[in-house]
Write a protein that holds these residues in place. Structure first.
Motif, PDB file in Angstrom:
ATOM      1  N   GLY A 266       0.778  -1.232   0.000  1.00  0.00           N
ATOM      2  CA  GLY A 266       0.000   0.000   0.000  1.00  0.00           C
ATOM      3  C   GLY A 266       0.805   1.274   0.000  1.00  0.00           C
ATOM      4  O   GLY A 266       0.302   2.331  -0.373  1.00  0.00           O
ATOM      5  N   HIS A 267       2.080   1.201   0.401  1.00  0.00           N
ATOM      6  CA  HIS A 267       2.874   2.428   0.480  1.00  0.00           C
ATOM      7  C   HIS A 267       3.063   3.079  -0.887  1.00  0.00           C
ATOM      8  O   HIS A 267       3.100   4.299  -0.979  1.00  0.00           O
ATOM      9  N   THR A 268       3.134   2.277  -1.947  1.00  0.00           N
ATOM     10  CA  THR A 268       3.314   2.856  -3.284  1.00  0.00           C
ATOM     11  C   THR A 268       2.031   3.504  -3.800  1.00  0.00           C
ATOM     12  O   THR A 268       2.064   4.238  -4.785  1.00  0.00           O
ATOM     13  N   TYR A 269       0.911   3.236  -3.134  1.00  0.00           N
ATOM     14  CA  TYR A 269      -0.373   3.845  -3.497  1.00  0.00           C
ATOM     15  C   TYR A 269      -0.836   4.873  -2.460  1.00  0.00           C
ATOM     16  O   TYR A 269      -1.984   5.305  -2.484  1.00  0.00           O
ATOM     17  N   HIS A 270       0.047   5.231  -1.533  1.00  0.00           N
ATOM     18  CA  HIS A 270      -0.214   6.298  -0.559  1.00  0.00           C
ATOM     19  C   HIS A 270      -1.467   6.038   0.283  1.00  0.00           C
ATOM     20  O   HIS A 270      -2.244   6.949   0.571  1.00  0.00           O
TER      21      HIS A 270
END
Length: 153
Positions: free
Chosen positions: A81-85
């Motif tokens: 999820g970090h790459t999708y903020h």
């Protein structure tokens, strides 16, 4: 088919192993932070298929940052999820999942459990399996029925 979903275990393999023993799932998904814990689960339960993605705390391991898995005719979109903020909003991740034709979006990173169904897409964050408010996710695929929910540990 019963699927256990873990994320953000950060070294808490004991709890995950207890939950696997309790639920006896057909499959395990780990959404990153810390994938080393998923390796431990794989060794402890070699007969249960386990899919995983790496999270922001996993460095440059060879595991993918996102994964597309089809189970019982449902398409699952796994990411940390970090790459999708996702700490700000899970909308970007939902758009990506829908673009891939997913039925279920799974992400972690925020350490906050949530599960909802929006416009034909199940969206789940199992939370963190470590901490005072530890939680995990369960997906049940039974014929045409899909049930997703999160549980406190």
């Amino acid at each position: 088919m019963k699927i256990l979903v873990f994320s953000d275990s950060h070294g808490n393999t004991k709890t995950m192993m207890e939950l696997v023993e309790r639920h006896k799932p057909d499959r395990i998904l780990h959404l990153g932070d810390v994938v080393r814990d998923a390796y431990t689960l794989r060794e402890a339960f070699p007969d249960i298929p386990l899919d995983l993605v790496r999270g922001n705390c996993d460095g440059w391991l060879p595991e993918p940052e996102e994964l597309h898995v089809t189970l019982e005719g449902r398409k699952l979109f796994l990411c940390h999820g970090h790459t999708y903020h996702v700490k700000y909003d899970w909308g970007e991740a939902a758009i990506a999942a829908r673009a891939e034709g997913a039925n279920i979006l799974l992400f972690g990173h925020t350490h906050q459990a949530m599960c909802t169904y929006k416009k034909g897409l199940w969206i789940m964050n199992p939370g963190s399996v470590r901490g005072w408010d530890a939680s995990y996710g369960v997906i049940i695929l039974d014929g045409e029925n899909t049930v997703c929910y999160t549980n406190p540990v």
